[in-house]
Design an enzyme around this catalytic site. Structure first.
Site, PDB file in Angstrom:
ATOM      1  N   GLY A  87     -94.557  27.474 -59.616  1.00 29.09           N
ATOM      2  CA  GLY A  87     -94.525  26.986 -58.245  1.00 29.09           C
ATOM      3  C   GLY A  87     -93.228  27.377 -57.553  1.00 29.09           C
ATOM      4  N   LEU A  88     -92.747  26.487 -56.664  1.00 32.71           N
ATOM      5  CA  LEU A  88     -91.533  26.723 -55.888  1.00 32.71           C
ATOM      6  C   LEU A  88     -91.629  28.005 -55.066  1.00 32.71           C
ATOM      7  CD1 LEU A  88     -88.776  25.693 -58.476  1.00 32.71           C
ATOM      8  CD2 LEU A  88     -89.717  24.326 -56.610  1.00 32.71           C
ATOM      9  N   CYS A  89     -92.806  28.248 -54.487  1.00 33.45           N
ATOM     10  CA  CYS A  89     -92.988  29.438 -53.648  1.00 33.45           C
ATOM     11  C   CYS A  89     -93.712  29.067 -52.350  1.00 33.45           C
ATOM     12  CB  CYS A  89     -93.723  30.535 -54.398  1.00 33.45           C
ATOM     13  SG  CYS A  89     -95.212  30.010 -55.279  1.00 33.45           S
ATOM     14  N   GLY A  90     -93.371  27.898 -51.820  1.00 35.33           N
ATOM     15  CA  GLY A  90     -93.937  27.488 -50.536  1.00 35.33           C
ATOM     16  C   GLY A  90     -95.438  27.271 -50.620  1.00 35.33           C
ATOM     17  N   PHE A  92     -97.735  29.508 -50.999  1.00 31.67           N
ATOM     18  CA  PHE A  92     -98.365  30.701 -51.576  1.00 31.67           C
ATOM     19  C   PHE A  92     -99.667  30.366 -52.314  1.00 31.67           C
ATOM     20  CE2 PHE A  92     -98.949  33.553 -55.218  1.00 31.67           C
ATOM     21  CZ  PHE A  92     -98.991  34.784 -54.601  1.00 31.67           C
TER      22      PHE A  92
END
Length: 286
Positions: A87-90, A92
């Site tokens: 994760g940690l990709c907005g 996406f």
């Protein structure tokens, strides 16, 4: 107002978060450059291969694509969902899950829909749909051979009649800040619009057009899947770089606000101490 020790602890914690998000941003920026170069170099090849296949198929009579272009009544659909492992990709991954749900509701509401996921985050759709297989290891060493193996598996599922239609859902890379959810038909091969076909009678085909088309179709499908995964891979790093950049900026703003609050609280505490000293002195004088 929070006491000074509590505010100092929060400032320290936010500073640590800033270091992490800033490091993740730099890592994604480095990976993005390599992934962007790879997809930029591949797109012209993939586009030309598809164009060549379409032009050849359009000049042939009947079912030029063989079993891969057989149009069947659709009752069972397989979605190949390409997401990331982390994760940690907005937004996406959430944009892909929303696109799958939207497409199923609009086109396949009365059909049986199952999923083939590439990337761990696609498995969240398992609550709503059956996941027949999941390939989370593909991004550990992304290359054409490993993707071609998946493409062959999908082609077999279509040929043996397990599914009447196979759709690809992935994020197309536009730039670091923009990823566009795409839904592409993988199988059967879409019929070509005759108005867009460009033919040249000066070509001599050896051994024959039919054999060339049948040899190109598996290669074209493998290339299409590889391009889609490459696109998603570049889009993922672009989305993560942008998300970490925003997170770092937000953490900096929050830290600055806390520093201001800390200084105000410290000043108020000093003022109170001065007032207590002055008040004590006045009491002694009286």
């Amino acid at each position: 107002m929070a006491n000074l020790k509590e505010i100092r602890n929060r400032i320290t914690s936010i500073g640590s978060t800033m270091q992490i998000t800033s490091a993740m941003k730099m890592v994604s920026a480095a990976k993005l450059k390599k992934a962007q170069d790879a997809i930029t170099a591949m797109r012209p090849y993939s586009s030309k291969l598809t164009e060549l296949l379409q032009n050849l198929s359009a000049t042939l009579d009947g079912n030029a694509g063989g079993d891969y272009s057989t149009q069947r009544e659709v009752s069972k659909v397989l979605f190949v969902v390409v997401t990331s492992n982390r994760g940690l990709c907005g937004g996406f991954n959430s944009s892909i899950t929303k696109e799958v749900v939207k497409t199923v509701a609009e086109k396949y509401a009365d059909k049986t829909v199952e999923l083939f996921t590439i990337g761990k985050k696609g498995n969240t759709l398992g609550k709503s749909f059956k996941v027949i297989d999941s390939r989370d290891d593909i991004f550990d060493n992304l290359n054409f051979e490993s993707v071609a193996e998946i493409a062959s598996q999908l082609m077999e599922l279509y040929i043996d009649g397990s599914y009447d239609k196979i759709e690809l859902v992935y994020n197309r890379f536009k730039n670091a800040a923009t990823q566009i959810p795409q839904v592409e038909q993988f199988l059967p091969i879409k019929p070509v619009d005759e108005g867009t076909v460009v033919t040249n009678s000066d070509y001599i085909f050896e051994p024959s057009k039919e054999e060339i088309v049948l040899a190109l179709i598996p290669k074209s499908l493998k290339t299409q899947l590889y391009k889609s995964i490459r696109d998603s891979f570049a889009a993922e790093h672009g989305a993560r770089m942008t998300a970490m950049h925003k997170a770092t900026d937000n953490a900096k703003d929050l830290r600055d606000d806390l520093l201001l609050t800390y200084n105000k609280a410290r000043q108020a505490a000093i003022t109170n101490e001065i007032l207590e000293i002055v008040g004590g002195a006045e009491a002694l004088n009286n």
